[in-house]
Design a protein around this motif. Structure first.
Motif, PDB file in Angstrom:
ATOM      1  N   GLU A 109       0.757  -1.167   0.039  1.00 24.07           N
ATOM      2  CA  GLU A 109      -0.099  -0.088   0.197  1.00 24.07           C
ATOM      3  C   GLU A 109       0.767   1.279   0.032  1.00 24.07           C
ATOM      4  O   GLU A 109       0.513   2.059  -0.667  1.00 24.07           O
ATOM      5  N   TYR A 110       1.795   1.119   0.924  1.00 22.71           N
ATOM      6  CA  TYR A 110       2.861   2.524   0.743  1.00 22.71           C
ATOM      7  C   TYR A 110       3.577   2.417  -0.519  1.00 22.71           C
ATOM      8  O   TYR A 110       3.459   3.645  -0.819  1.00 22.71           O
ATOM      9  N   ASN A 111       3.842   1.620  -1.043  1.00 22.65           N
ATOM     10  CA  ASN A 111       4.593   1.429  -2.278  1.00 22.65           C
ATOM     11  C   ASN A 111       3.849   2.019  -3.586  1.00 22.65           C
ATOM     12  O   ASN A 111       4.333   2.849  -4.321  1.00 22.65           O
ATOM     13  N   THR A 112       2.512   1.762  -3.312  1.00 22.79           N
ATOM     14  CA  THR A 112       1.744   2.494  -4.292  1.00 22.79           C
ATOM     15  C   THR A 112       1.677   3.759  -4.207  1.00 22.79           C
ATOM     16  O   THR A 112       1.566   4.615  -5.407  1.00 22.79           O
ATOM     17  N   LEU A 113       1.497   4.264  -3.005  1.00 18.77           N
ATOM     18  CA  LEU A 113       1.627   5.828  -2.763  1.00 18.77           C
ATOM     19  C   LEU A 113       2.977   6.565  -3.197  1.00 18.77           C
ATOM     20  O   LEU A 113       2.930   7.570  -3.831  1.00 18.77           O
ATOM     21  N   ARG A 114       4.060   5.595  -2.913  1.00 20.51           N
ATOM     22  CA  ARG A 114       5.256   6.400  -2.956  1.00 20.51           C
ATOM     23  C   ARG A 114       5.413   6.324  -4.735  1.00 20.51           C
ATOM     24  O   ARG A 114       6.251   7.317  -5.203  1.00 20.51           O
ATOM     25  N   ALA A 115       4.750   5.351  -5.483  1.00 19.09           N
ATOM     26  CA  ALA A 115       5.158   5.460  -6.776  1.00 19.09           C
ATOM     27  C   ALA A 115       4.297   6.674  -7.368  1.00 19.09           C
ATOM     28  O   ALA A 115       4.814   6.946  -8.619  1.00 19.09           O
ATOM     29  N   LEU A 116       3.257   7.216  -6.766  1.00 17.59           N
ATOM     30  CA  LEU A 116       2.436   8.327  -7.198  1.00 17.59           C
ATOM     31  C   LEU A 116       3.027   9.599  -6.467  1.00 17.59           C
ATOM     32  O   LEU A 116       2.186  10.501  -6.634  1.00 17.59           O
ATOM     33  N   ARG A 117       4.047   9.602  -5.708  1.00 22.37           N
ATOM     34  CA  ARG A 117       4.239  10.774  -5.125  1.00 22.37           C
ATOM     35  C   ARG A 117       4.373  12.167  -5.693  1.00 22.37           C
ATOM     36  O   ARG A 117       4.363  13.019  -5.020  1.00 22.37           O
ATOM     37  N   GLN A 118       4.954  12.136  -6.921  1.00 28.97           N
ATOM     38  CA  GLN A 118       5.046  13.422  -7.545  1.00 28.97           C
ATOM     39  C   GLN A 118       3.759  14.150  -7.608  1.00 28.97           C
ATOM     40  O   GLN A 118       3.659  15.287  -8.065  1.00 28.97           O
ATOM     41  N   HIS A 119       2.722  13.399  -7.774  1.00 25.45           N
ATOM     42  CA  HIS A 119       1.445  13.883  -7.834  1.00 25.45           C
ATOM     43  C   HIS A 119       0.977  14.800  -6.674  1.00 25.45           C
ATOM     44  O   HIS A 119       0.073  15.520  -6.902  1.00 25.45           O
ATOM     45  N   PHE A 120       1.632  14.465  -5.529  1.00 29.35           N
ATOM     46  CA  PHE A 120       1.501  15.397  -4.353  1.00 29.35           C
ATOM     47  C   PHE A 120       2.061  16.642  -4.344  1.00 29.35           C
ATOM     48  O   PHE A 120       2.003  17.447  -3.312  1.00 29.35           O
TER      49      PHE A 120
END
Length: 365
Positions: A109-120
């Motif tokens: 779950e964390y790795n999913t967020l980390r892969a999208l971190r630029q969107h934040f």
């Protein structure tokens, strides 16, 4: 087994879950100075993490947002964490960019967020990063004032320091506290009467006998029994506004003196100043990080300019130089963020879909 309505008492007891072990831990990392590389020999080790609340907490009346097992650990429930991410909270963003050597626990779950971190990384980062840095600059200016008070060994002043008498020469005046230093003056014989229609103005008399002076409990005392026909020796003006300000400043200083953390204050070499080195170090770090966001679309939690930050932390840089450069950089940041191609804000629908997907998968909703 006892029942309340259709619920087992055991089930109700389990609904009051307030330890991290009762939930699914998604991420845990070392944060703070040890992740920035600015830690010293006495630095604490702080931890932050993300967890997914169990089904009872998600569906029940008492949703849980965060868990703090002790002063060094804080865990954020996934929904709370994502909301903070959408607001460009610096600490939450740093968790997505945690250095590998600081990560203690991770998950898909964390790795999913980390892969999208630029969107934040959005234009909101200017307000969150630069805004905090600006607040630290203002605190530093106020701190310097208080430290200067300390250098002067500030004491509570008497109202006599705020009373003035005209000299009659070149429109001049003399402070009452200086006037009474003359051996020819007996201040205990002095008395006052008000001047009509002139706030804080008085006639000053020498009545030739003991009166106790013109002050009572740090306030001006007007005498009701002044001999008729007695001529005043002078006019006296009491600057009550400045005296009131002094009293408030003094109380503020004494309160600050009791509550301050002296270990955070360091002398600035060769400048006779003291600064809260830790706060100013973080001010510089946040400004540098904001530049990385707008220019490189990334965050380097482990800082490349550690020595520069430590020099600030330990007072090796002039306070005015730090503030001047920081204020100049904040202006540059504002212009760069305004002209950047960063999105204005996070796509909340995308974030909401991620949260729902993770909850459905884990909680089998």
């Amino acid at each position: 087994m006892k029942y309340i309505g259709t619920l087992k008492l055991e089930t109700i007891t389990k609904m009051n879950m307030n330890t991290i072990e009762d939930h699914k831990l998604l991420f845990k990392a070392v944060v703070g100075s040890r992740s920035y590389g600015t830690n010293g020999p006495n630095s604490d080790t702080d931890y932050k993490g993300i967890f997914l609340a169990n089904k009872n907490c998600v569906l029940g009346l008492d949703p849980i947002e965060q868990i703090c097992p002790n002063k060094d650990e804080t865990y954020y429930e996934l929904g709370r964490y994502l909301n903070l991410l959408c607001s460009a909270n610096p600490t939450m963003l740093e968790l997505l960019y945690s250095p590998e050597d600081c990560i203690l626990e991770t998950s898909d779950e964390y790795n999913t967020l980390r892969a999208l971190r630029q969107h934040f990384l959005t234009k909101k980062c200017y307000n969150s990063f630069a805004g905090y840095a600006h607040a630290q600059i203002q605190k530093a200016k106020g701190l310097n004032k208080k430290m200067n008070w300390e250098n002067e060994m500030i004491v509570r002043k008497s109202p006599s320091e705020f009373c003035w008498m005209p000299t009659g020469e070149n429109n001049g005046s003399v402070k009452y506290s200086d006037y009474i230093k003359s051996p020819k003056v007996n201040q205990s014989h002095h008395a006052l009467s008000k001047v009509d229609h002139m706030t804080d103005c008085y006639y000053l008399y020498d009545v030739g006998r003991y009166t106790g002076g013109i002050f009572s409990e740090d306030m001006i005392r007007v005498s009701p029994n002044i001999q008729k026909g007695l001529e005043p020796i002078s006019l006296l003006y009491f600057n009550s506004k400045e005296y009131s300000k002094h009293c408030k400043d003094y109380v503020s200083y004494q309160t600050w003196l009791k509550e301050r953390n002296t270990q955070r204050y360091v002398d600035v070499e060769g400048h006779g100043q003291k600064i809260d080195g830790k706060n100013l170090m973080h001010c510089r770090r946040l400004i540098d990080t904001a530049f990385e966001i707008v220019r490189d679309r990334t965050i380097s939690v482990k800082r490349p300019n550690v020595q520069e930050l430590l020099d600030i932390r330990y007072g090796k840089v002039c306070l005015e130089d730090i503030i001047e450069k920081s204020e100049e950089d904040l202006e540059k940041l504002k212009e760069e963020f305004d002209n950047s191609s960063l999105p204005n804000k996070v796509d909340r629908k995308m974030v909401n879909d991620i949260l729902i997907s993770i909850r459905e998968e884990n909680l089998k909703l």
